[in-house]
Design an enzyme around this catalytic site. Structure first.
Site, short mmCIF file in Angstrom:
data_model
loop_
_atom_site.label_atom_id
_atom_site.label_comp_id
_atom_site.label_asym_id
_atom_site.label_seq_id
_atom_site.Cartn_x
_atom_site.Cartn_y
_atom_site.Cartn_z
N HIS A 1 -33.70 26.98 71.49
CA HIS A 1 -32.81 26.29 72.42
C HIS A 1 -33.38 25.62 73.57
CE1 HIS A 1 -29.92 29.01 70.02
NE2 HIS A 1 -29.06 28.02 70.21
N ASP B 1 -31.54 23.04 61.76
CA ASP B 1 -30.90 23.52 63.06
C ASP B 1 -30.50 22.44 63.91
OD1 ASP B 1 -29.80 25.44 64.57
OD2 ASP B 1 -31.46 26.64 65.18
#
Length: 605
Positions: free
Chosen positions: A277, A347
């Protein structure tokens, strides 16, 4: 340990769970099903063939698109314009609980669909501290997105990250589930596959009822424990074979509930020490090491057949040094060589590992060119759409590659449409064939058909949403009670007799534990009694008589508390299970991951 799942057949445990949950009419187990009885050898052979054919049909229905779906998708995609094809490989996000702009983009750009995050879920205003989801309003908003795709002849993908535990986008009043690691903790002593199948089926049914068609779950990541900063309790555990079996049970359960699932995050996020992230993790393991650990759940899921796999953002030098796996053709080639012919979704492309190093418009083109089929959450979906169109027009991206990706996505959407409608050999509302019911009931010694089927037929006829909610919460209670693990301390001792003091955790954690104590008749006070310290929250937590890890059991490492318990969740059912153990009830769970020097499988009981 779990029984290893091999081949394409669902395990007996999972099919027995289906018996418990699937609406079934009469019919009793055939005499001689277990030993052949008076049947001739030829009759037995034919009966066995019927069982195998029924198993294979159910498995194929849940595994993903059929050849007929693929052929229909190829025809539909051939009729799309370049602009429409470019949209068909994109899943966009939106920024509020109002989905009107998202619906407009789905229609205008022909997007595959949208993903719902926590900020997109309307709240009911039940209270400033604990607002619940306004499910009626959420259903209305999702319907507006779906309506934008009506003219296509197949549905849009309305997706969500709903794993249970920390990654729960739609909370109460939907059933809340413990962290996925709870299934791993329960699997040591109970039927892990069946419980995982049931939990994910109910999760899928509740989401499908609201209008969702996909959940990006379960996690096939094999965690390495404390050194893993990202996945943690989102993983089923650290044993590759156990994670493989539970992942497959989870994605099958979601399909039985009507949803597309996605095993994630290839090439494995559980053994890297950075969070994608925020930055690009580097996986330094060799291909041999990866194939023996991280890739086992993906390889076994692919062998059995799954509709979708998510590609993570991880640099694997052994595959493609310096390149995120989501942008690496070598990473996609690995999945294809394993045998996966379904959708590979990236993702989120707005994550730091991609957004900080690659342009918001170029990254989707690079992912598509490398082998991705579905591009999740580009930083700017309109810019990504334009970039894909331009790349095809300039020859940077081949038309064939875009067509291939679009066809895979459309075939997936067609499959889910038929699955949810009950048009396949398994899925919501589809009755298990009598030959399978009879066969598996006959294999389960000590259980009668009535005990397994209970009064399912009557309940199915009533179509009661209250009954469905009751069943879901019953499974959530079973999971919480089966997974709670005494890591150290005395088993079976009543530590609640003098009352409890509660500290640590969040305000909601403390409130839920206090409520569970009240339900059990245990006093909670500010002084005196057993000091229960909740680990994993925004309040300081130290010392105490009992340390309780709410999420990751590794939080217990180094605790000085004489009694230590791993809970794997923060649900009301989890805290009820904790109170029961503090009152002396059995704690059947076992660690699915190492905690300090304690090995996986450890329990003090």
């Amino acid at each position: 340990m779990l029984t290893r799942h091999r081949g394409s057949s669902l395990s007996a445990a999972v099919l027995l769970s289906a018996l418990l949950l699937t609406a079934c009419g009469g019919g009793t187990a055939s005499e001689g099903d277990g030993d052949g009885g008076d049947q001739s050898e030829a009759e037995q052979d034919q009966h066995q063939q019927e069982i195998e054919e029924a198993e294979a049909a159910r498995e194929q229905a849940l595994a993903g698109p059929s050849e007929a779906h693929r052929e229909e998708a190829a025809q539909l995609v051939s009729e799309l314009s370049l602009q429409q094809k470019a949209g068909q490989v994109l899943v966009g996000e939106y920024s509020s609980s109002d989905a009107s702009d998202m619906a407009g983009l789905v229609q205008e750009l022909h997007l595959a669909g949208a993903i719902v995050m926590g900020d997109n879920v309307p709240t009911s205003g039940q209270g400033a501290d604990q607002p619940g989801a306004d499910l009626a309003e959420l259903e209305t908003q999702l319907a507006s997105i779906q309506a934008a795709a009506e003219e296509r002849g197949y549905p849009a993908m309305i997706s969500v990250d709903q794993e249970g535990g920390l990654v729960t986008r739609v909370g109460e009043p939907l059933t809340e589930w413990p962290a996925p690691m709870a299934y791993g903790a329960a699997a040591e002593t109970l039927d892990g596959t069946g419980l995982t199948w049931q939990g994910h089926r109910f999760m899928g049914e509740e989401l499908a009822e609201l209008g969702f068609t996909a959940s990006f779950a379960p996690n096939g990541d094999v965690t390495v424990g404390a050194a893993d900063p990202t996945v943690g309790s989102r993983s089923f555990g650290s044993d590759p074979e156990a994670v493989a079996e539970l992942s497959l049970s989870g994605i099958r359960g979601l399909a039985e509930g009507g949803l597309m699932g996605s095993v994630k995050h290839f090439p494995g996020h559980g053994s890297v020490t950075d969070d994608s992230h925020h930055t690009l993790p580097v996986q330094d393991a060799s291909l041999e090491e990866l194939r023996a650990r991280d890739w086992v759940p993906f390889a076994e899921s692919i062998e059995a057949g799954v509709p979708m796999i998510m590609m993570g953002h991880i640099d694997v030098p052994a595959l493609d040094d310096g390149v995120p796996s989501s942008l690496s053709s070598a990473a996609y080639d690995e999945l294809r060589e394993m045998g996966h012919d379904g959708v590979v979704v990236t993702d989120a492309l707005n994550m730091g590992a991609i957004a900080d190093g690659y342009g918001p418009d170029q990254a989707p083109v690079m992912a598509l060119e490398a082998g991705a089929d579905l591009l999740l959450m580009p930083a700017d979906v309109r810019g990504a759409h334009e970039a894909i169109v331009s790349a095809v027009e300039s020859g940077e991206l081949s038309q064939d590659r875009l067509d291939e990706a679009a066809e895979r996505v459309v075939s997936l959407l067609l499959w889910q449409q038929d699955l949810e409608a009950g048009e396949l050999d398994a899925g919501p509302g589809v009755q298990m064939p009598e030959v399978l019911r009879d066969h598996y009931l006959s294999q389960e010694e000590g259980l009668t058909e009535e005990e397994w089927l209970q009064d399912d037929a009557a309940e199915a006829e009533s179509g009661s949403s209250e009954e469905a909610e009751r069943r879901a919460r019953s499974v959530a209670e079973q999971l919480a009670a089966a997974s709670v693990t005494v890591v150290s301390g005395e088993c079976g001792a009543d530590q609640s007799e003098a009352g409890l003091q509660i500290s640590g955790g969040t305000e909601q954690d403390q409130a839920r534990l206090a409520a569970a104590a009240e339900r059990a008749g245990v006093e909670v006070s500010g002084a005196g009694g057993t000091q229960v310290v909740l680990l994993g929250g925004d309040q300081p937590a130290a010392g105490g008589d009992v340390a309780v890890a709410l999420d990751r059991p590794e939080a217990l490492d180094g605790s000085a508390a004489p009694a230590q318990i791993a809970l794997y969740g923060r649900t009301a059912e989890s805290f009820d299970a904790l109170i029961a153990v503090l009152q002396g009830a059995e704690a059947p769970g076992a660690l699915p991951v190492a905690v300090g020097e304690l090995e996986p499988g450890h329990s003090a009981c």
